[in-house]
Design a protein around this motif. Structure first.
Motif, PDB file in Angstrom:
ATOM      1  N   ARG A 254       0.843  -1.189   0.000  1.00 64.24           N
ATOM      2  CA  ARG A 254       0.000   0.000   0.000  1.00 64.24           C
ATOM      3  C   ARG A 254       0.883   1.246   0.000  1.00 64.24           C
ATOM      4  NH1 ARG A 254      -3.875  -1.337   5.035  1.00 64.24           N
ATOM      5  NH2 ARG A 254      -1.801  -1.834   5.844  1.00 64.24           N
ATOM      6  N   VAL A 392      -2.725   4.976  10.154  1.00 71.63           N
ATOM      7  CA  VAL A 392      -3.220   3.601  10.302  1.00 71.63           C
ATOM      8  C   VAL A 392      -4.742   3.573  10.248  1.00 71.63           C
ATOM      9  CG1 VAL A 392      -3.393   1.663  11.909  1.00 71.63           C
ATOM     10  CG2 VAL A 392      -1.183   2.749  11.503  1.00 71.63           C
ATOM     11  N   ARG A 393      -5.390   4.539  10.847  1.00 68.67           N
ATOM     12  CA  ARG A 393      -6.856   4.606  10.771  1.00 68.67           C
ATOM     13  C   ARG A 393      -7.331   4.737   9.324  1.00 68.67           C
ATOM     14  NH1 ARG A 393     -10.137   8.763  13.979  1.00 68.67           N
ATOM     15  NH2 ARG A 393     -11.754   7.490  12.969  1.00 68.67           N
ATOM     16  N   GLU A 396      -6.871   1.331   7.616  1.00 68.44           N
ATOM     17  CA  GLU A 396      -7.552   0.136   8.139  1.00 68.44           C
ATOM     18  C   GLU A 396      -9.061   0.276   8.247  1.00 68.44           C
ATOM     19  OE1 GLU A 396      -6.000  -2.573   8.403  1.00 68.44           O
ATOM     20  OE2 GLU A 396      -3.968  -1.780   8.166  1.00 68.44           O
ATOM     21  N   GLU A 397      -9.580   1.497   8.330  1.00 62.78           N
ATOM     22  CA  GLU A 397     -11.024   1.670   8.489  1.00 62.78           C
ATOM     23  C   GLU A 397     -11.668   1.931   7.126  1.00 62.78           C
ATOM     24  OE1 GLU A 397     -12.029   4.511  11.531  1.00 62.78           O
ATOM     25  OE2 GLU A 397     -10.352   3.864  12.828  1.00 62.78           O
TER      26      GLU A 397
END
Length: 430
Positions: A254, A392-393, A396-397
């Motif tokens: 990513r 990261v949010r 991942e969300e």
């Protein structure tokens, strides 16, 4: 028809005008771009004819000098600890005192003088000789409004950021009316009025707002305004550029892009992150399974103590070439990065308050669900660990990507440059 674009000599302000200028040329209209001589190479590199007006002195130096003089007077009057010029996005009437509003107007007038005064004389002369049918000016380039008024030509303003200065101006005019007549100063209006009178005209608020405004900002985020406006779809133009080999294929991991525009190179004091905070961000993201692409001027690259294995440092990459392959974008709030991420449905993290409208645009981004904003009111708020948490949010969300895709669809539905050309033809032919 003949269309004259006017922009003060700052590259990013030129770039948002280029796609519409191309569309006008493609439709058979004659286009010129007037600016200070330091922007001539950038104009001609876009394939557009340049009209240099004014002297060679770099505009950044003039703006810095004029703003510094106003700020020095402000400090003399109120001391170092004040927030009068901090947030042009402030919209609470109870805190918008006359003192605050008039200092804000003085600051904006100083910026406008420094950005425009040197261009006005030659621009008016050229405008009267070439006789354009329409003048389109960048929102900080009031020389275009002055010249259009002097030549009695229809004129419109082009904006990318949210029009927070317009709202502040409406607050200013409202509170100004409440003052005693002898105290009703209007620094911006007086400056524009002086130029208008010199060329036989009169000041009007259209010299501040344009007779209409072309706005590239996402429609659902724009501020309400009584002024007529035309929506314009964002079409990227990053200047002459080459697509690097690594950007010609899908990344193995990513990809996250971190880009901070020209702020760090041009004026480190206004940069979203200090070099120390940049190092903290790199260290904090070192163990995240991503390819981190960071745009950073080469002299600053040499000052970094560590470059993690998952990080690729580049001086420049055209945003439209890399953003579509990204899973997230980190940036300082500049409109190209902001709209490029939206155009491709990529979640984004905006860092700091470098952009004047970010106090309004940051919350609207968060409300849309398509990204996050780190205000950075205190240095510790921009620590690497916090940047990592936000990135990261975004990765991942799933809701962030879903919301970003919805905004991308909305942006794609806004009128194309070719469609706006037809609207401009109707305006001129009324």
């Amino acid at each position: 028809m003949r269309v004259l674009f006017v922009v003060f000599p700052w590259r990013t302000h030129l770039q948002h005008m280029v796609p519409l200028a191309w569309a006008l040329q493609a439709a058979g209209h004659e286009v010129r771009v007037a600016s200070g001589p330091e922007l001539t190479d950038a104009v001609t590199a876009s394939g557009l004819p340049a009209v240099p007006v004014g002297p060679e002195e770099p505009v950044f130096e003039k703006v810095e000098r004029e703003q510094g003089e106003v700020y020095h007077k402000l400090v003399e009057a109120h001391g170092e600890q004040n927030d009068i010029l901090i947030d042009v996005c402030e919209d609470r009437e109870e805190v918008l005192t006359w003192e605050r509003l008039r200092w804000g107007s003085r600051f904006l007038a100083a910026t406008s003088r420094a950005s425009n005064d040197a261009m006005v004389e030659e621009l008016v002369e050229y405008c009267r000789w070439w006789q354009p049918d329409l003048v389109l000016w960048d929102w900080l380039s009031h020389a275009g409004a002055i010249a259009a008024t002097a030549a009695d030509v229809p004129h419109g303003r082009m904006r990318t950021e949210l029009a927070v200065e317009d709202r502040a101006r409406r607050h200013f005019l409202r509170v100004r009316q409440e003052q005693a007549p002898k105290d009703r100063e209007d620094p911006l209006g007086d400056w524009l009025g002086q130029w208008a009178h010199k060329f036989g005209g009169e000041f009007s608020e259209e010299m501040v707002t344009g007779q209409f405004t072309i706005e590239q900002m996402l429609g659902s985020m724009r501020l309400k305004s009584p002024s007529p406006h035309l929506a314009l779809r964002y079409v990227p133009y990053n200047g002459p550029s080459v697509i690097p080999h690594w950007a010609r294929r899908a990344p193995d991991k990513r990809r996250v892009l971190a880009t901070y525009g020209l702020s760090l190179a041009m004026d480190p004091a206004t940069a979203a992150l200090s070099l120390e905070q940049m190092q903290g961000m790199l260290d904090a993201l070192a163990d995240v399974d991503i390819e981190l692409v960071v745009t950073l001027p080469e002299p600053f690259q040499r000052e970094l103590e560590r470059v993690p294995g998952n990080t690729r440092l580049v001086e420049f990459v055209p945003l439209h070439a890399v953003v579509p392959s990204c899973s997230a974008v980190i940036h300082h709030g500049g409109v190209p990065g902001f709209l490029e991420a939206i155009a491709h449905g990529v979640p984004q993290l905006v860092i700091g308050r470098a952009m004047t409208d970010i106090g309004e645009r940051g919350p609207r981004l968060e409300q849309s669900g398509a990204g996050l904003w780190m205000r950075g009111d205190a240095p510790e708020e921009l620590e690497g660990a916090r940047v990592r948490e936000h990135v990261v949010r975004l990765l991942e969300e799933p809701s962030f990507g879903q919301a970003a895709a919805r905004l991308g669809q909305e942006l794609a539905a806004q009128p194309s440059p070719a469609e706006v050309v037809r609207e401009l033809e109707r305006i001129v032919n009324r």
